[in-house]
Design a protein around this motif. Structure first.
Motif, PDB file in Angstrom:
ATOM      1  N   UNK A 178     -55.745  13.904  59.998  1.00 55.48           N
ATOM      2  CA  UNK A 178     -55.289  13.871  61.388  1.00 55.48           C
ATOM      3  C   UNK A 178     -53.774  13.691  61.487  1.00 55.48           C
ATOM      4  N   UNK A 179     -53.178  12.913  60.567  1.00 53.07           N
ATOM      5  CA  UNK A 179     -51.741  12.629  60.656  1.00 53.07           C
ATOM      6  C   UNK A 179     -50.901  13.718  59.994  1.00 53.07           C
ATOM      7  N   UNK A 180     -51.245  14.083  58.753  1.00 56.46           N
ATOM      8  CA  UNK A 180     -50.420  15.054  58.017  1.00 56.46           C
ATOM      9  C   UNK A 180     -50.797  16.491  58.341  1.00 56.46           C
ATOM     10  N   UNK A 213     -47.134  23.512  55.258  1.00 61.01           N
ATOM     11  CA  UNK A 213     -46.411  24.111  56.397  1.00 61.01           C
ATOM     12  C   UNK A 213     -47.003  25.468  56.786  1.00 61.01           C
ATOM     13  N   UNK A 214     -48.316  25.608  56.642  1.00 60.63           N
ATOM     14  CA  UNK A 214     -48.981  26.822  57.090  1.00 60.63           C
ATOM     15  C   UNK A 214     -49.399  26.702  58.543  1.00 60.63           C
ATOM     16  N   UNK A 215     -50.172  27.672  59.011  1.00 64.30           N
ATOM     17  CA  UNK A 215     -50.644  27.625  60.388  1.00 64.30           C
ATOM     18  C   UNK A 215     -51.689  26.530  60.551  1.00 64.30           C
ATOM     19  N   UNK A 216     -51.940  26.157  61.815  1.00 67.79           N
ATOM     20  CA  UNK A 216     -52.940  25.125  62.082  1.00 67.79           C
ATOM     21  C   UNK A 216     -54.331  25.586  61.661  1.00 67.79           C
ATOM     22  N   UNK A 217     -54.577  26.866  61.815  1.00 68.55           N
ATOM     23  CA  UNK A 217     -55.877  27.399  61.395  1.00 68.55           C
ATOM     24  C   UNK A 217     -56.072  27.274  59.896  1.00 68.55           C
ATOM     25  N   UNK A 218     -55.039  27.575  59.142  1.00 65.81           N
ATOM     26  CA  UNK A 218     -55.121  27.462  57.686  1.00 65.81           C
ATOM     27  C   UNK A 218     -55.267  26.006  57.261  1.00 65.81           C
ATOM     28  N   UNK A 219     -54.567  25.101  57.932  1.00 64.96           N
ATOM     29  CA  UNK A 219     -54.680  23.679  57.606  1.00 64.96           C
ATOM     30  C   UNK A 219     -56.096  23.173  57.857  1.00 64.96           C
ATOM     31  N   UNK A 220     -56.673  23.605  58.977  1.00 63.66           N
ATOM     32  CA  UNK A 220     -58.039  23.192  59.296  1.00 63.66           C
ATOM     33  C   UNK A 220     -59.024  23.732  58.258  1.00 63.66           C
ATOM     34  N   UNK A 238     -61.427   1.318  48.115  1.00 63.53           N
ATOM     35  CA  UNK A 238     -60.955   2.659  48.459  1.00 63.53           C
ATOM     36  C   UNK A 238     -60.309   2.765  49.823  1.00 63.53           C
ATOM     37  N   UNK A 239     -60.986   2.340  50.897  1.00 60.80           N
ATOM     38  CA  UNK A 239     -60.355   2.425  52.222  1.00 60.80           C
ATOM     39  C   UNK A 239     -59.129   1.535  52.357  1.00 60.80           C
ATOM     40  N   UNK A 240     -59.150   0.359  51.703  1.00 60.27           N
ATOM     41  CA  UNK A 240     -58.010  -0.555  51.817  1.00 60.27           C
ATOM     42  C   UNK A 240     -56.751   0.048  51.214  1.00 60.27           C
ATOM     43  N   UNK A 241     -56.912   0.816  50.127  1.00 60.41           N
ATOM     44  CA  UNK A 241     -55.765   1.454  49.476  1.00 60.41           C
ATOM     45  C   UNK A 241     -55.461   2.811  50.113  1.00 60.41           C
ATOM     46  N   UNK A 242     -56.498   3.607  50.300  1.00 55.90           N
ATOM     47  CA  UNK A 242     -56.289   4.974  50.760  1.00 55.90           C
ATOM     48  C   UNK A 242     -55.936   5.094  52.224  1.00 55.90           C
ATOM     49  N   UNK A 243     -56.466   4.189  53.065  1.00 53.73           N
ATOM     50  CA  UNK A 243     -56.207   4.284  54.498  1.00 53.73           C
ATOM     51  C   UNK A 243     -54.726   4.261  54.833  1.00 53.73           C
ATOM     52  N   UNK A 244     -53.988   3.218  54.446  1.00 52.36           N
ATOM     53  CA  UNK A 244     -52.546   3.187  54.753  1.00 52.36           C
ATOM     54  C   UNK A 244     -51.767   4.322  54.098  1.00 52.36           C
ATOM     55  N   UNK A 245     -52.128   4.679  52.858  1.00 54.67           N
ATOM     56  CA  UNK A 245     -51.415   5.773  52.184  1.00 54.67           C
ATOM     57  C   UNK A 245     -51.658   7.095  52.885  1.00 54.67           C
ATOM     58  N   UNK A 246     -52.906   7.365  53.238  1.00 49.14           N
ATOM     59  CA  UNK A 246     -53.217   8.626  53.897  1.00 49.14           C
ATOM     60  C   UNK A 246     -52.558   8.771  55.252  1.00 49.14           C
ATOM     61  N   UNK A 247     -52.325   7.643  55.919  1.00 53.14           N
ATOM     62  CA  UNK A 247     -51.738   7.699  57.258  1.00 53.14           C
ATOM     63  C   UNK A 247     -50.229   7.873  57.233  1.00 53.14           C
ATOM     64  N   UNK A 295     -47.355  12.609  50.728  1.00 57.08           N
ATOM     65  CA  UNK A 295     -47.148  13.181  49.403  1.00 57.08           C
ATOM     66  C   UNK A 295     -47.670  12.293  48.287  1.00 57.08           C
ATOM     67  N   UNK A 296     -47.255  11.003  48.246  1.00 60.32           N
ATOM     68  CA  UNK A 296     -47.776  10.109  47.208  1.00 60.32           C
ATOM     69  C   UNK A 296     -49.288   9.961  47.247  1.00 60.32           C
ATOM     70  N   UNK A 297     -49.875  10.036  48.444  1.00 58.99           N
ATOM     71  CA  UNK A 297     -51.326   9.922  48.554  1.00 58.99           C
ATOM     72  C   UNK A 297     -52.013  11.053  47.797  1.00 58.99           C
ATOM     73  N   UNK A 298     -51.575  12.282  48.005  1.00 58.03           N
ATOM     74  CA  UNK A 298     -52.184  13.425  47.330  1.00 58.03           C
ATOM     75  C   UNK A 298     -51.967  13.344  45.822  1.00 58.03           C
TER      76      UNK A 298
END
Length: 455
Positions: free
Chosen positions: A240-242, A302-309, A361-370, A374-377
């Motif tokens: 949702x954020x990236x 940086x592709x289109x929104x359709x491609x990102x989805x 998992x959520x405790x670490x991944x949640x803040x990173x994903x939001x 780049x570091x999250x991936x």
């Protein structure tokens, strides 16, 4: 499948169907429908997980001493009470206590059902038994979620109460089905304590001395941390954020994940059941690494929104492909590593590892994903590649039959327990090659030394 195995699978599927009614809507129910706020909803979800961590260390020994059926029945009743109470909760105290009861009950069910599957299957059928359970549970969860979505109405709390009452009823159905199962005789539960007294000194000590099982637990933590621990936290926040996808698209992505599992499970099973388990798990790591790269394109390309989805939906679908490869490999391997008197403890230990991963998992991944896109991936690409490395290292610790059950000649409920020394393996292979054909064995259990002695 035999009659006992069919009934176990039916009960497992029906309970998953009931859980599917409530899992997608638990946060909304507590925070919005009961108007208890987002903070309380977070506490309820945390308590649900912590209750599982509290009861699982004691579950395995209860299963091995009393048998999996009575433990499953008690757990089903406890979970039913928790679900019904949560559906009627209107204040913080009752919601938190109900979540604790529900979390404890559902946590105990998993190792109890796994142990029943082990007792009702042999080395030649166990892979398919666990694959079938995974397939039916995902199907039940998916159908339950779809049906529940047609019932809920945030302006009518009674519709959510109905969902929780349906879940409670399905747990009771599971208990009733379990009562009707005629389990095969298992000498492990007639005398659960080994005669050498080692279990009295602590089953955990024996388990920790079994290097293959310890390696499998480490691998399991990474598996669940890098996949399930991110589905509804880090990966959702990243999407949702990236990637900028709509929240409703996450529902489509999760549906794609379930659809791949349902469609691909038995096709994948035919491909993996005659291959080495360690290499199958290693392949999952590569597939998931590619899935994270696809997710990286969705948010950073940086592709289109359709491609990102499309990329985010593809990420969830690729995770589903990996899950369908894990279901016939990891859970049966836990059972095949276990000493006959500790099958429940091994299953419970692995379930505990899973819960820890789902909590961390959520405790670490949640803040990173939001925020740290780049570091999250990069982090989870590396974790996925770590799965491949850990799986290949585990393969060197397994016996040939543990790594590839299709090599087994004599069906067995519980396969060899630990990895013998290389010299012992060579000697046993030479003896089996030169020995004359023996008369049919009377007992279907292959005995072996305890893991503590082997290492």
């Amino acid at each position: 499948m035999g009659a006992a195995l069919r009934r176990i699978q039916l009960g497992s599927a029906l309970s998953a169907f009931g859980v599917g009614f409530t899992v997608p809507y638990l946060y909304v129910y507590v925070a919005q429908v009961r108007d208890l706020g987002a903070g309380t909803a977070g506490v309820v979800l945390a308590v649900f997980a912590m209750a599982a961590l509290a009861v699982l260390p004691f579950t395995g020994r209860a299963i091995d001493r009393r048998g999996p059926m009575p433990v499953l029945i008690v757990a089903a009743v406890v979970a039913s009470v928790g679900a019904a109470a949560l559906g009627l909760s209107s204040n913080v105290t009752t919601a938190v206590l109900s979540a604790a009861v529900l979390g404890a009950g559902t946590a105990v069910m998993s190792p109890a059902l796994a142990t029943m599957l082990v007792q009702c299957s042999g080395a030649a059928t166990r892979t398919r038994a666990f694959a079938m359970q995974f397939f039916l549970q995902n199907l039940g969860l998916g159908i339950g979620g779809l049906v529940g979505g047609q019932i809920v109405d945030t302006s009518r709390p009674e519709t959510f109460t109905l969902l929780f009452l349906i879940e409670a009823a399905m747990f009771i159905v599971l208990g009733v089905v379990a009562v009707t199962v005629r389990m095969p005789h298992s000498p492990a539960f007639a005398d659960a304590r080994p005669t050498d007294g080692s279990a009295a000194k602590g089953g955990l000590r024996m388990l920790l001395s079994h290097r293959a099982m310890v390696q499998l637990c480490v691998l399991g933590f990474v598996l669940f941390f890098a996949c399930y621990g991110q589905f509804e936290s880090g990966l959702a926040a990243y999407g949702t954020e990236a990637a900028g996808i709509e929240p409703s698209t996450l529902g489509i992505a999760l549906a794609a994940n379930t659809a791949v599992i349902v469609v691909a499970q038995f096709v994948v099973l035919r491909l993996v059941e005659r291959r080495k388990r360690s290499r199958v798990i290693a392949a999952v790591g590569l597939i998931w690494a590619f899935a994270w790269i696809v997710a990286g394109y969705a948010g950073l390309g940086h592709g289109s929104q359709t491609m990102a989805t499309a990329a985010m939906i593809s990420t969830y679908a690729l995770f589903g492909l990996g899950e369908s490869m894990l279901s016939p490999t990891v859970a049966p391997l836990v059972a095949d590593l276990a000493p006959e008197s500790m099958v429940g403890q091994y299953n419970s230990a692995f379930a505990l590892v899973k819960q820890l991963a789902l909590a961390v998992g959520p405790a670490v991944g949640g803040p990173m994903g939001a925020s740290l896109h780049g570091p999250y991936i990069v982090t989870f690409v590396l974790f996925s590649l770590g799965i491949t490395v850990l799986a290949l290292r585990l393969g060197r610790r397994l016996t040939p039959v543990q790594d590839q059950p299709s090599l087994a000649v004599v069906p067995s409920r519980v396969v060899a327990l630990s990895v013998p020394d290389a010299e012992e393996t060579a000697t046993a292979t030479a003896e089996s090659a030169t020995a004359p054909v023996a008369a049919p064995v009377a007992a279907p259990v292959v005995s072996a030394s305890a893991p503590a002695a082997a290492h």
